[in-house]
Design an enzyme around this catalytic site. Sequence first.
Site, PDB file in Angstrom:
ATOM      1  N   LYS A   1       0.839  -1.207   0.000  1.00  0.00           N
ATOM      2  CA  LYS A   1       0.000   0.000   0.000  1.00  0.00           C
ATOM      3  C   LYS A   1       0.869   1.251   0.000  1.00  0.00           C
ATOM      4  CE  LYS A   1      -2.933   2.464   3.368  1.00  0.00           C
ATOM      5  NZ  LYS A   1      -3.557   2.339   4.705  1.00  0.00           N
TER       6      LYS A   1
ATOM      7  N   ASP B   1      -2.401  10.320   4.169  1.00  0.00           N
ATOM      8  CA  ASP B   1      -3.791   9.924   4.378  1.00  0.00           C
ATOM      9  C   ASP B   1      -4.474  10.862   5.363  1.00  0.00           C
ATOM     10  OD1 ASP B   1      -6.192   8.629   4.475  1.00  0.00           O
ATOM     11  OD2 ASP B   1      -5.494   6.988   5.757  1.00  0.00           O
TER      12      ASP B   1
ATOM     13  N   LYS C   1      -9.674  12.330   9.327  1.00  0.00           N
ATOM     14  CA  LYS C   1      -9.076  11.854  10.572  1.00  0.00           C
ATOM     15  C   LYS C   1      -8.975  12.982  11.597  1.00  0.00           C
ATOM     16  CE  LYS C   1      -6.025   8.380   8.452  1.00  0.00           C
ATOM     17  NZ  LYS C   1      -6.470   7.203   9.211  1.00  0.00           N
TER      18      LYS C   1
ATOM     19  N   ASP D   1       1.862   6.160   5.848  1.00  0.00           N
ATOM     20  CA  ASP D   1       0.835   5.268   5.312  1.00  0.00           C
ATOM     21  C   ASP D   1       1.265   4.595   4.012  1.00  0.00           C
ATOM     22  OD1 ASP D   1      -1.583   4.152   6.041  1.00  0.00           O
ATOM     23  OD2 ASP D   1      -2.772   5.488   4.793  1.00  0.00           O
TER      24      ASP D   1
ATOM     25  N   ASP E   1     -11.977   6.770   4.705  1.00  0.00           N
ATOM     26  CA  ASP E   1     -10.739   6.525   5.446  1.00  0.00           C
ATOM     27  C   ASP E   1     -10.351   5.046   5.431  1.00  0.00           C
ATOM     28  OD1 ASP E   1      -8.501   7.245   6.906  1.00  0.00           O
ATOM     29  OD2 ASP E   1      -9.501   7.022   8.843  1.00  0.00           O
TER      30      ASP E   1
ATOM     31  N   GLU F   1      -9.386   3.511   2.801  1.00  0.00           N
ATOM     32  CA  GLU F   1      -8.969   3.639   1.406  1.00  0.00           C
ATOM     33  C   GLU F   1      -7.888   2.654   0.993  1.00  0.00           C
ATOM     34  OE1 GLU F   1      -5.546   4.825   3.255  1.00  0.00           O
ATOM     35  OE2 GLU F   1      -7.572   5.404   3.830  1.00  0.00           O
TER      36      GLU F   1
ATOM     37  N   ARG G   1      -7.502  -0.509   1.461  1.00  0.00           N
ATOM     38  CA  ARG G   1      -8.021  -1.763   0.898  1.00  0.00           C
ATOM     39  C   ARG G   1      -8.521  -1.575  -0.528  1.00  0.00           C
ATOM     40  NH1 ARG G   1     -12.164  -2.289   5.736  1.00  0.00           N
ATOM     41  NH2 ARG G   1     -10.342  -1.282   6.667  1.00  0.00           N
TER      42      ARG G   1
END
Length: 515
Positions: free
Chosen positions: A279, A284, A291, A302, A361, A363, A365
């Site tokens: 990933k 993020d 967040k 991230d 959030d 995201e 996956r």
Amino acid sequence: MTTEPGYLSPSVAVATSMPKRGVGAAVLIVPVVSTGEEDRPGAVVASAEPFLRADTVAEIEAGLRALDATGASDQVHRLAVPSLPVGSVLTVGLGKPRREWPADTIRCAAGVAARALNSSEAVITTLAELPGDGICSATVEGLILGSYRFSAFRSDKTAPKDAGLRKITVLCCAKDAKKRALHGAAVATAVATARDLVNTPPSHLFPAEFAKRAKTLSESVGLDVEVIDEKALKKAGYGGVIGVGQGSSRPPRLVRLIHRGSRLAKNPQKAKKVALVGKGITFDTGGISIKPAASMHHMTSDMGGAAAVIATVTLAARLRLPIDVIATVPMAENMPSATAQRPGDVLTQYGGTTVEVLNTDAEGRLILADAIVRACEDKPDYLIETSTLTGAQTVALGTRIPGVMGSDEFRDRVAAISQRVGENGWPMPLPDDLKDDLKSTVADLANVSGQRFAGMLVAGVFLREFVAESVDWAHIDVAGPAYNTGSAWGYTPKGATGVPTRTMFAVLEDIAKNG
């Protein structure tokens, strides 16, 4: 100031006797253990022969007594020992004596010693002569990883005055010591390179730049590289990557890195093929499902999974592993804007599955699903993917233990190897009933469940939907372990850790050896 990734590793040499000249500025690192006397705790040298004379050992131990040293784990002391040609001796405690030492105990001790070196640029150590499997390579790994620093963005006024550790001499009499030491150096350098990528701030590491750096690193070791830009991604139907990245003015990328190692195998037709997926969310915010501000700056990490994958595949090429390794790395920035995807949107993943985005959030996956389907088109024997997938990982396992999910047998194999190399992955189940939590009223799947329980496992079940049935698969969730927000410990600094680079590479080595 340099902002380019790629860690400049110290030089590594192996010697079978204590150097007599040219080491006046060097520090000798010597392991010590506790005496085991409760009423009179003390420390004695753990590995000396054949490198230190008895009178030198006595001199070191006398200095330890004067300092009330106990030999406790991670305890360090600096001593002047006139009988030695080095500038000073640094002792590092190992705790109670053992007949054989776990490699990670020595790796941690070497890291603790390296962090205590201050301005020393050269070290010599007897750590590698301790009994145990993998001690020589663990010693070198610990020294390099413990001495790691990231100062690319410091001005001359605040940059460290010393150059850092530049030369390591390992005292070891084993026949294969040089090979093992250089292997440890290569592994540690790959981890440090992953750390550099993660520590680079999102102002300087956005998807296009991340792809450029991945390309530079990969081409330096002979990998084939393909970079897919936003126009090609949209045309090919990478709905997850495009959907997550559409809120940012800095468009997404997908990078493919290929190590054609089967041609190095004795029987190329029987060589295994491994797919890696990581990933790469360069920052993020959570998107529209934004967040909390207090800890959002940690989301520079991230893309830790992508950094580890890039480091792993380049290491596979550098050390010429005789298997094919194909890395698929999606890169995007998750930002809120007028063009960002909204909660309630439906996107079509690469391969045709539709997903209702209930939470922007969740995201990671979405971009991983695209990459997994593309990776499975290469018909790999194994798929290893990794990401800072869920905050639920830290709730379940804390900040130092990755969660490993996937096909039962391969998941257990990956977790066992992770524990052996000191990254301590733990196998987690994927209960079939959790798929019911991902039902959508308008699409094939929802990207989150309506429950607050089992968040890591639900994410794993979501990803499983995109893995080809014929592929043995494991996902390593490093949401906590990829980035250390606390104090440094062992060979782990504050900031990026490089986890799970060592796990993935060790799995590749195991596959190359055992299939």
